[in-house]
Enzyme design. Sequence first.
Site, short mmCIF file in Angstrom:
data_model
loop_
_atom_site.label_atom_id
_atom_site.label_comp_id
_atom_site.label_asym_id
_atom_site.label_seq_id
_atom_site.Cartn_x
_atom_site.Cartn_y
_atom_site.Cartn_z
N PHE A 135 0.85 -1.19 0.00
CA PHE A 135 0.00 0.00 0.00
C PHE A 135 0.89 1.23 0.00
O PHE A 135 1.72 1.40 0.88
CB PHE A 135 -0.94 0.03 1.22
CG PHE A 135 -1.86 1.22 1.17
CD1 PHE A 135 -2.97 1.21 0.34
CD2 PHE A 135 -1.60 2.36 1.91
CE1 PHE A 135 -3.81 2.32 0.26
CE2 PHE A 135 -2.43 3.47 1.84
CZ PHE A 135 -3.54 3.45 1.01
N ASP A 220 9.21 2.65 1.72
CA ASP A 220 8.04 3.39 2.18
C ASP A 220 7.89 3.10 3.67
O ASP A 220 7.39 2.06 4.07
CB ASP A 220 6.81 2.91 1.39
CG ASP A 220 5.52 3.57 1.88
OD1 ASP A 220 5.54 4.22 2.95
OD2 ASP A 220 4.49 3.41 1.18
N LYS A 249 2.47 9.49 8.41
CA LYS A 249 1.72 9.01 9.57
C LYS A 249 2.20 9.55 10.92
O LYS A 249 1.78 10.62 11.32
CB LYS A 249 1.68 7.49 9.55
CG LYS A 249 0.80 6.96 8.39
CD LYS A 249 0.12 5.65 8.69
CE LYS A 249 -1.05 5.41 7.78
NZ LYS A 249 -0.75 4.78 6.48
C1 LIG Z 1 -0.95 5.10 5.06
C2 LIG Z 1 0.12 4.74 4.11
C3 LIG Z 1 0.33 5.49 2.94
C4 LIG Z 1 -0.56 6.63 2.53
O1 LIG Z 1 -0.53 7.68 3.41
P1 LIG Z 1 -1.65 8.83 3.34
O2 LIG Z 1 -1.19 9.84 4.32
O3 LIG Z 1 -2.96 8.19 3.68
O4 LIG Z 1 -1.65 9.33 1.94
C5 LIG Z 1 1.40 5.14 2.14
N1 LIG Z 1 2.19 4.10 2.45
C6 LIG Z 1 2.02 3.37 3.56
C7 LIG Z 1 2.96 2.26 3.88
C8 LIG Z 1 0.96 3.65 4.41
O5 LIG Z 1 0.76 2.89 5.51
#
Ligand SMILES: *Cc1c(COP(=O)(O)O)cnc(C)c1O
Length: 394
Positions: A135, A220, A249
């Site tokens: 994700f 990420d 986050k």
């Molecule tokens: C939550 C998340 C995102 C997206 O972040 P947003 O602030 O919702 O755009 C991207 N990568 C990872 C691993 C995430 O957990």
Amino acid sequence: MLSIPEREAKIHMNMFRRAPMTLVRGKGSRVEDSDGKSYVDCVAGIAVDALGHGHAGLAEVIAEQAKKLIHVSNLYYSEPQINLGEMLISSSGLDKLFFVNSGAEANEGAIKLARKWGIQNRDGAFNIISTDNSFHGRTMTTVAATGTPAYREPFGPTTPGFEFVPFNDFNALKQKVNAETAAILLEPIQGEGGVNEPDPSYLKQVRDLCDAEGILLILDEVQTGCGRTGKMFAFQHYGIMPDIMTLAKGLGGGVPIGAVLANEKAAVFQPGDHGSTFGGNVLACAASEYVVDQILNQGVLETVNQRAAYLENKIKQLEDRSNLIVGQRGKGLLKAIILRDDIAPDVVGKCITAGLLANPVRPNAIRLMPPLVITENELDDAFEILETVLKEFE
Ligand SMILES: *Cc1c(COP(=O)(O)O)cnc(C)c1O
């Protein structure tokens, strides 16, 4: 008079399956709804509220900064942005960074950066290899990078140049790399995909592959970064360094902020290549500076490790008592409790009614990602509720 859910239903383009309550305040790892009912918060705004709720120090920093300046453009210098940036650079070992407002935006920036690097340095290569069940966000390019087809298929052609391999399958990854590959994009531990930890050697193998092939490794760490897994950044568990890393986050403790970090080699943006009106906003940076200082220098990281051990043990003990639990995954305070059956959404629904916020990350997995400062007492209360609820499913 209409209730909040009724008012919302009239105007909101519904994209969320919301729980039925309206949260109005919180303290530590507990939140309270508009009826005065209290919940132990093991969601923390999806791994965001690093310092918990109602944190006096954080609230004061935000209030003081708001009185001075809330926003100035990136056309000017601002001290909180530099202070924060220096802490992130020195704690990560990377060289350069820029700020954005969210995880998706951080990954957009990272992808753009890797593409520019590949086009300049690898004969026009711009493909990025990502993983199934990953994700990376909800913008058009980050859904293209996300290994969940349902997130992109309804929306027509997405950004080209993404390929997918199973997570934690090094050979599949190795076979996918070719002259057109610019980078590999991975979560060190897949969050939304179900809290999936790779084998201990996987990331090192991937790092070596990237070095051998002369391509970039983008991590990420939007979910795993900022102390969540017990180290400041999850890559620090695996003895490697990424070329590019994204954060969001937990970075602002609830204030929206993200960052893209890169080593010297990958930091190829020049003036005019990228930008953001709000990215690195002085209010967000002041909040984040406080949060990161707390994590790195004021004992929060130690707390995470202490509570992580406590949490792991709580899950083990419950597993011993309930045949519905078959294991656990994850590191630090990013955990999934694995259930024998696909009952996680129902269990979580009943937990909410009983006063515990958790997340059914998979049909058979409940994700816990509480504030980094959750206390043993709060965890005890959470597990008492969970155990009571699970008995209804025996
Ligand atoms: C939550 C998340 C995102 C997206 O972040 P947003 O602030 O919702 O755009 C991207 N990568 C990872 C691993 C995430 O957990």
